[in-house]
Write a protein that holds these residues in place. Structure first.
Motif, PDB file in Angstrom:
ATOM      1  N   VAL A 203     -56.185 -34.403  18.133  1.00  0.00           N
ATOM      2  CA  VAL A 203     -54.965 -35.166  18.391  1.00  0.00           C
ATOM      3  C   VAL A 203     -54.855 -36.348  17.442  1.00  0.00           C
ATOM      4  O   VAL A 203     -53.793 -36.606  16.863  1.00  0.00           O
ATOM      5  CB  VAL A 203     -54.938 -35.643  19.858  1.00  0.00           C
ATOM      6  CG1 VAL A 203     -53.739 -36.562  20.109  1.00  0.00           C
ATOM      7  CG2 VAL A 203     -54.904 -34.454  20.815  1.00  0.00           C
ATOM      8  N   CYS A 204     -55.962 -37.063  17.253  1.00  0.00           N
ATOM      9  CA  CYS A 204     -55.935 -38.266  16.419  1.00  0.00           C
ATOM     10  C   CYS A 204     -55.709 -37.955  14.944  1.00  0.00           C
ATOM     11  O   CYS A 204     -55.194 -38.791  14.205  1.00  0.00           O
ATOM     12  CB  CYS A 204     -57.248 -39.033  16.576  1.00  0.00           C
ATOM     13  SG  CYS A 204     -57.436 -39.818  18.186  1.00  0.00           S
ATOM     14  N   ALA A 205     -56.090 -36.761  14.506  1.00  0.00           N
ATOM     15  CA  ALA A 205     -55.954 -36.394  13.089  1.00  0.00           C
ATOM     16  C   ALA A 205     -54.567 -35.851  12.766  1.00  0.00           C
ATOM     17  O   ALA A 205     -54.385 -35.196  11.747  1.00  0.00           O
ATOM     18  CB  ALA A 205     -57.014 -35.361  12.716  1.00  0.00           C
ATOM     19  N   SER A 206     -53.593 -36.146  13.616  1.00  0.00           N
ATOM     20  CA  SER A 206     -52.245 -35.609  13.410  1.00  0.00           C
ATOM     21  C   SER A 206     -51.500 -36.286  12.272  1.00  0.00           C
ATOM     22  O   SER A 206     -50.459 -35.798  11.850  1.00  0.00           O
ATOM     23  CB  SER A 206     -51.426 -35.732  14.705  1.00  0.00           C
ATOM     24  OG  SER A 206     -51.973 -34.921  15.718  1.00  0.00           O
ATOM     25  N   ASP A 207     -51.967 -37.433  11.795  1.00  0.00           N
ATOM     26  CA  ASP A 207     -51.344 -38.061  10.630  1.00  0.00           C
ATOM     27  C   ASP A 207     -52.410 -38.361   9.582  1.00  0.00           C
ATOM     28  O   ASP A 207     -53.592 -38.498   9.893  1.00  0.00           O
ATOM     29  CB  ASP A 207     -50.568 -39.322  11.016  1.00  0.00           C
ATOM     30  CG  ASP A 207     -51.426 -40.342  11.731  1.00  0.00           C
ATOM     31  OD1 ASP A 207     -52.243 -40.993  11.071  1.00  0.00           O
ATOM     32  OD2 ASP A 207     -51.269 -40.482  12.963  1.00  0.00           O
ATOM     33  N   GLU A 208     -51.955 -38.458   8.352  1.00  0.00           N
ATOM     34  CA  GLU A 208     -52.877 -38.545   7.216  1.00  0.00           C
ATOM     35  C   GLU A 208     -53.726 -39.803   7.246  1.00  0.00           C
ATOM     36  O   GLU A 208     -54.916 -39.775   6.924  1.00  0.00           O
ATOM     37  CB  GLU A 208     -52.078 -38.487   5.912  1.00  0.00           C
ATOM     38  CG  GLU A 208     -52.938 -38.389   4.670  1.00  0.00           C
ATOM     39  CD  GLU A 208     -52.125 -38.200   3.406  1.00  0.00           C
ATOM     40  OE1 GLU A 208     -52.705 -38.280   2.314  1.00  0.00           O
ATOM     41  OE2 GLU A 208     -50.903 -37.970   3.521  1.00  0.00           O
ATOM     42  N   LEU A 209     -53.136 -40.926   7.658  1.00  0.00           N
ATOM     43  CA  LEU A 209     -53.882 -42.183   7.677  1.00  0.00           C
ATOM     44  C   LEU A 209     -55.071 -42.088   8.621  1.00  0.00           C
ATOM     45  O   LEU A 209     -56.187 -42.482   8.280  1.00  0.00           O
ATOM     46  CB  LEU A 209     -52.952 -43.324   8.096  1.00  0.00           C
ATOM     47  CG  LEU A 209     -53.581 -44.721   8.176  1.00  0.00           C
ATOM     48  CD1 LEU A 209     -54.077 -45.150   6.799  1.00  0.00           C
ATOM     49  CD2 LEU A 209     -52.582 -45.734   8.718  1.00  0.00           C
ATOM     50  N   MET A 210     -54.834 -41.559   9.817  1.00  0.00           N
ATOM     51  CA  MET A 210     -55.920 -41.423  10.792  1.00  0.00           C
ATOM     52  C   MET A 210     -56.955 -40.419  10.308  1.00  0.00           C
ATOM     53  O   MET A 210     -58.167 -40.623  10.456  1.00  0.00           O
ATOM     54  CB  MET A 210     -55.353 -40.984  12.138  1.00  0.00           C
ATOM     55  CG  MET A 210     -54.579 -42.053  12.864  1.00  0.00           C
ATOM     56  SD  MET A 210     -55.653 -43.331  13.569  1.00  0.00           S
ATOM     57  CE  MET A 210     -56.344 -42.458  14.953  1.00  0.00           C
ATOM     58  N   ALA A 211     -56.490 -39.314   9.740  1.00  0.00           N
ATOM     59  CA  ALA A 211     -57.420 -38.297   9.247  1.00  0.00           C
ATOM     60  C   ALA A 211     -58.320 -38.864   8.158  1.00  0.00           C
ATOM     61  O   ALA A 211     -59.530 -38.600   8.140  1.00  0.00           O
ATOM     62  CB  ALA A 211     -56.645 -37.091   8.721  1.00  0.00           C
ATOM     63  N   THR A 212     -57.742 -39.654   7.283  1.00  0.00           N
ATOM     64  CA  THR A 212     -58.531 -40.268   6.212  1.00  0.00           C
ATOM     65  C   THR A 212     -59.585 -41.216   6.785  1.00  0.00           C
ATOM     66  O   THR A 212     -60.737 -41.225   6.343  1.00  0.00           O
ATOM     67  CB  THR A 212     -57.605 -41.031   5.247  1.00  0.00           C
ATOM     68  OG1 THR A 212     -56.645 -40.120   4.700  1.00  0.00           O
ATOM     69  CG2 THR A 212     -58.400 -41.661   4.111  1.00  0.00           C
ATOM     70  N   GLU A 213     -59.192 -42.010   7.778  1.00  0.00           N
ATOM     71  CA  GLU A 213     -60.131 -42.946   8.382  1.00  0.00           C
ATOM     72  C   GLU A 213     -61.240 -42.214   9.130  1.00  0.00           C
ATOM     73  O   GLU A 213     -62.412 -42.607   9.062  1.00  0.00           O
ATOM     74  CB  GLU A 213     -59.368 -43.875   9.347  1.00  0.00           C
ATOM     75  CG  GLU A 213     -60.221 -44.904  10.048  1.00  0.00           C
ATOM     76  CD  GLU A 213     -60.826 -45.931   9.107  1.00  0.00           C
ATOM     77  OE1 GLU A 213     -61.720 -46.685   9.548  1.00  0.00           O
ATOM     78  OE2 GLU A 213     -60.417 -45.988   7.923  1.00  0.00           O
ATOM     79  N   LEU A 214     -60.891 -41.142   9.828  1.00  0.00           N
ATOM     80  CA  LEU A 214     -61.903 -40.361  10.538  1.00  0.00           C
ATOM     81  C   LEU A 214     -62.893 -39.720   9.570  1.00  0.00           C
ATOM     82  O   LEU A 214     -64.099 -39.663   9.843  1.00  0.00           O
ATOM     83  CB  LEU A 214     -61.227 -39.291  11.403  1.00  0.00           C
ATOM     84  CG  LEU A 214     -60.490 -39.811  12.646  1.00  0.00           C
ATOM     85  CD1 LEU A 214     -59.625 -38.714  13.255  1.00  0.00           C
ATOM     86  CD2 LEU A 214     -61.478 -40.342  13.673  1.00  0.00           C
ATOM     87  N   CYS A 215     -62.382 -39.258   8.438  1.00  0.00           N
ATOM     88  CA  CYS A 215     -63.270 -38.698   7.415  1.00  0.00           C
ATOM     89  C   CYS A 215     -64.195 -39.773   6.865  1.00  0.00           C
ATOM     90  O   CYS A 215     -65.384 -39.527   6.622  1.00  0.00           O
ATOM     91  CB  CYS A 215     -62.458 -38.067   6.288  1.00  0.00           C
ATOM     92  SG  CYS A 215     -61.633 -36.526   6.743  1.00  0.00           S
ATOM     93  N   ARG A 216     -63.658 -40.966   6.683  1.00  0.00           N
ATOM     94  CA  ARG A 216     -64.479 -42.075   6.181  1.00  0.00           C
ATOM     95  C   ARG A 216     -65.614 -42.408   7.144  1.00  0.00           C
ATOM     96  O   ARG A 216     -66.724 -42.780   6.729  1.00  0.00           O
ATOM     97  CB  ARG A 216     -63.607 -43.319   5.962  1.00  0.00           C
ATOM     98  CG  ARG A 216     -64.329 -44.471   5.289  1.00  0.00           C
ATOM     99  CD  ARG A 216     -63.476 -45.727   5.277  1.00  0.00           C
ATOM    100  NE  ARG A 216     -63.296 -46.273   6.600  1.00  0.00           N
ATOM    101  CZ  ARG A 216     -64.202 -47.020   7.243  1.00  0.00           C
ATOM    102  NH1 ARG A 216     -65.365 -47.284   6.670  1.00  0.00           N
ATOM    103  NH2 ARG A 216     -63.954 -47.490   8.443  1.00  0.00           N
ATOM    104  N   LEU A 217     -65.338 -42.240   8.426  1.00  0.00           N
ATOM    105  CA  LEU A 217     -66.352 -42.532   9.446  1.00  0.00           C
ATOM    106  C   LEU A 217     -67.335 -41.390   9.637  1.00  0.00           C
ATOM    107  O   LEU A 217     -68.248 -41.492  10.462  1.00  0.00           O
ATOM    108  CB  LEU A 217     -65.655 -42.850  10.781  1.00  0.00           C
ATOM    109  CG  LEU A 217     -64.813 -44.133  10.810  1.00  0.00           C
ATOM    110  CD1 LEU A 217     -64.016 -44.217  12.102  1.00  0.00           C
ATOM    111  CD2 LEU A 217     -65.707 -45.364  10.643  1.00  0.00           C
TER     112      LEU A 217
END
Length: 571
Positions: A203-217
């Protein structure tokens, strides 16, 4: 008949009695009554009965100073609202949201888990979800996500999945620091915790900004590890992994060598080349700041520039300025002011959007003010004296030195290299190819256009004589970078052309995939209906897949499983 009605009548009397006991002065009685109501929720009739007479009293118990009372009341509400939208609405009407969110900070794990369950049940309805989100539920869920209790972790992650359904809620979760503990839950040894955390990640990875941050983490790495384990992976972990990849297309293409027609290439996409599993893909900024070396050129797609206008100049200093040192005044921008005055009038300062945005935005008349301003500027430059020219040159040199180069100065925001040539390509194909009615003709025209921009038709027996390697090396030297904007390449082979075709096709809404092969091969596949099969009884046949020839016969469409297609894809 009376015997059948007797148990139901007794049930009603018991239910009424339990409701009365909820108002008892004894905390022990309130706890016992709440627990009894929880048990009776197995019967749908009891759930319906308590909708009108029990839920408001239970919500009042959530405000009790006794933690055990609050836990028992939350358990009853959790069971009453599970798979029952009517009871969830009744709870909302009785003002349950604030007491439930307050219960998330309870000292008892059971109370926290039950309150999170009720909020999850309520959030399945959009109207109620909005009310929950407005009460800072993301901040309240932060402590439960960090709990040491696996039940609390699981219920909290599920609540995140239910409430983080829009960009604003996800931003609140990120700003409150909720992403870090959510990512850590992926490492849990508990199957349910991992499953619910993966669901929340999807659900959280539904937009690029969040997906990028999750990948960074590190979410992508953890999910990849989970999915390699037969015992730990689940359908939610696989879905979360794919969702993250689909919002990080640069990484997806490097890892899988495939982008589907639904993977729309946007500004900032870069093709690093194939990477092995477990290998980290460096961010674009880091790659741009590296000195050029012998690695394969990194291809960049970017029609978005910074808001900083280029300084007036009569010189093209592209060979003197590298990307790492041209943040404020890039060589691409200076080239645009000199060479692309006529074509670059549409200058996409905010980037080119989706195909639908391209269609809705008129392509004519974009450039009038800019063209006149540029013409006027040329006239002024023509009459400058030598001292003024030297002054301009000094200003340019000052601008090209980034602010962060000075000791103690703040770091300047970094922007990817702007590609004015690619912007021109987008403008031209939008104007000339998008209006074509036939999809097949659009594809053929775009293929010819791409081939023309990348060095034209190349006969198979002349492929070895096509000196694209020297051209790429010269570009790396001129730009002082391994990163080359795709529009700069004028002599490209399979993988250059296939990327440009995909990027332009995505801009004008032509569905196509991008597949990486071996030894520099890459190609695009499109799906087309066979006209000869239209009208066949029994429904439409599936579309046929074609490979787009961008090299030997640009514009040719080759059936995928043909010998000719194999010759194009493989050496």
């Amino acid at each position: 008949m009376q015997q059948r009605q007797l148990p139901k009548q007794l049930m009603i009397e018991v239910e009424k009695c339990l409701i009365a006991l909820l108002s008892s002065e004894s905390d022990g009685t309130k706890i016992a009554a709440s627990q009894a109501i929880s048990a009776m929720c197995e019967h749908s009739g009891s759930k319906e009965f308590f909708n009108h007479q029990g839920i408001p009293q239970l919500i009042q118990l959530l405000k009790s100073d006794n933690e055990e009372v609050r836990e028992a009341a939350a358990l009853a509400l959790a069971n009453l609202t599970t798979c029952n939208p009517a009871n969830a609405n009744a709870a909302a009407e009785a003002d349950a949201i604030d007491p439930l969110i307050n219960t998330l900070s309870s000292k008892r794990d059971g109370a926290i888990a039950n309150a999170a369950t009720v909020l999850t049940n309520m959030a399945t309805q959009e109207a109620l979800r909005g009310s929950i989100q407005s009460r800072d539920v993301m901040g309240a869920l932060l402590a439960p996500l960090r709990s040491a209790n696996t039940v609390v972790q699981s219920k909290a992650a599920l609540a995140v999945a239910a409430t983080a359904c829009d960009a604003e809620a996800r931003a609140e979760l990120r700003n409150s620091g909720g992403l870090e503990p959510l990512v850590e839950l992926l490492r849990s040894k508990n199957d349910e915790v991992r499953r619910h955390a993966s669901w929340a990640m999807t659900v959280c990875a539904s937009d690029e900004l969040m997906a990028t941050e999750l990948c960074r983490l590190g979410a992508l790495d953890i999910l990849e590890e989970i999915n390699l384990s037969v015992s730990r992976k689940n359908k939610f972990s696989e879905a979360a992994y794919n969702k993250l990849l689909n919002n990080n297309l640069s990484l997806k293409y490097s890892q899988t060598g495939y982008l589907s027609s639904s993977n729309i290439i946007g500004d900032g996409f870069y093709d690093y080349g194939r990477i092995n599993p477990g290998t980290k893909l460096l961010p674009l900024k880091d790659l741009c700041l590296q000195e050029p070396n012998d690695i394969r050129a990194i291809l960049l797609v970017n029609s978005k520039s910074s808001d900083v206008s280029p300084p007036p100049s009569t010189e093209d200093k592209s060979s003197d300025i590298g990307y790492g040192r041209s943040i404020s005044s890039s060589s691409s921008l200076r080239r645009a002011s000199k060479e692309k005055t006529r074509k670059n009038s549409y200058h996409f300062s905010a980037g080119v959007g989706s195909p639908t945005e391209e269609k809705s935005e008129p392509t004519s008349g974009r450039n009038t003010a800019l063209s006149k301003g540029t013409t006027k500027e040329k006239g002024l430059r023509k009459g400058r004296g030598k001292k003024e020219e030297e002054k301009v040159k000094e200003e340019e040199e000052l601008i090209t030195v980034p602010k962060w180069a000075g000791e103690g100065s703040p770091e300047k925001e970094w922007y990817p290299p702007f590609d004015p040539d690619f912007c021109v390509y987008v403008y031209e194909v939008t104007k000339s190819i998008l209006p074509i009615n036939s999809i097949k003709e659009q594809i053929e025209a775009l293929a010819k256009y791409v081939a023309e921009k990348m060095g034209g038709t190349i006969p198979k027996d002349k492929l070895q004589d096509f000196s694209w390697e020297l051209h790429i090396s010269e570009l790396k030297f001129q730009l002082k970078s391994n990163v080359i904007p795709i529009g700069h390449i004028k002599k490209g082979i399979f993988y250059h052309r296939a990327l440009l075709f995909k990027a332009l096709a995505d801009k004008i809404g032509i569905g196509c995939s991008l597949i990486r092969g071996e030894y520099g091969r890459a190609w695009n596949e499109v799906k087309l209906m066979n006209k000869s099969q239209k009208g066949v009884i029994g429904g439409l046949p599936p579309p046929e897949v074609y490979l787009v020839d961008l090299m030997f016969h640009p514009g040719g469409l080759i059936k995928l499983k043909s010998r000719e297609a194999d010759l194009y894809r493989f050496l």
